[in-house]
Scaffold this motif. Sequence first.
Motif, mmCIF file in Angstrom:
data_model
loop_
_atom_site.group_PDB
_atom_site.id
_atom_site.type_symbol
_atom_site.label_atom_id
_atom_site.label_comp_id
_atom_site.label_asym_id
_atom_site.label_seq_id
_atom_site.Cartn_x
_atom_site.Cartn_y
_atom_site.Cartn_z
ATOM 1 N N ILE A 13 1.687 21.730 58.433
ATOM 2 C CA ILE A 13 1.103 22.028 57.120
ATOM 3 C C ILE A 13 -0.418 22.017 57.215
ATOM 4 O O ILE A 13 -1.098 22.899 56.678
ATOM 5 N N GLN A 18 -2.905 28.403 54.109
ATOM 6 C CA GLN A 18 -2.108 28.813 52.953
ATOM 7 C C GLN A 18 -1.272 27.667 52.391
ATOM 8 O O GLN A 18 -0.739 27.746 51.291
ATOM 9 N N HIS A 19 -1.171 26.568 53.143
ATOM 10 C CA HIS A 19 -0.402 25.408 52.686
ATOM 11 C C HIS A 19 -1.296 24.227 52.310
ATOM 12 O O HIS A 19 -0.829 23.097 52.223
ATOM 13 N N ASN A 21 -2.463 23.212 49.603
ATOM 14 C CA ASN A 21 -2.119 22.537 48.351
ATOM 15 C C ASN A 21 -0.652 22.092 48.323
ATOM 16 O O ASN A 21 -0.064 21.916 47.269
ATOM 17 N N THR A 22 -0.071 21.915 49.487
ATOM 18 C CA THR A 22 1.345 21.555 49.584
ATOM 19 C C THR A 22 1.563 20.074 49.309
ATOM 20 O O THR A 22 0.868 19.229 49.843
ATOM 21 N N VAL A 24 4.321 17.041 49.692
ATOM 22 C CA VAL A 24 5.526 16.670 50.438
ATOM 23 C C VAL A 24 6.156 15.477 49.726
ATOM 24 O O VAL A 24 5.493 14.463 49.503
ATOM 25 N N TRP A 59 0.228 14.198 48.968
ATOM 26 C CA TRP A 59 -0.424 15.378 48.386
ATOM 27 C C TRP A 59 -1.921 15.165 48.509
ATOM 28 O O TRP A 59 -2.548 14.512 47.670
ATOM 29 N N THR A 80 12.341 22.442 43.521
ATOM 30 C CA THR A 80 11.381 23.526 43.417
ATOM 31 C C THR A 80 11.862 24.712 44.249
ATOM 32 O O THR A 80 12.669 24.567 45.157
ATOM 33 N N THR A 82 10.278 28.511 46.030
ATOM 34 C CA THR A 82 9.089 29.305 46.331
ATOM 35 C C THR A 82 9.137 30.593 45.524
ATOM 36 O O THR A 82 10.148 31.292 45.515
#
Length: 84
Positions: A13, A18-19, A21-22, A24, A59, A80, A82
């Motif tokens: 991550i 692109q990740h 703001n992921t 977990v 986060w 959630t 995608t």
Amino acid sequence: LSDQGLRDLLKGIAIRPQHANTAVIITGDHSFPINEHGISHNEVGFYDEVFRTPLLILWNSRIAPRILNEAYSQLDIAPTATQR
């Protein structure tokens, strides 16, 4: 093995912009006593350790790490999907 898998996931991550703001979330649906109070089965005893379930939320820059000692509910953690 689980710790290494989590480490690999978090590294994967971290290297993908692109990740950035992921979030977990790792949780369980039940606890398992590991011989606290001499109990090693869920069906025996009514100690707090028998009812606690794990919850880990990672986060970056959004949630500061902390330990909750009070009761909480995991009902607000929704599945959630995608969006494409």
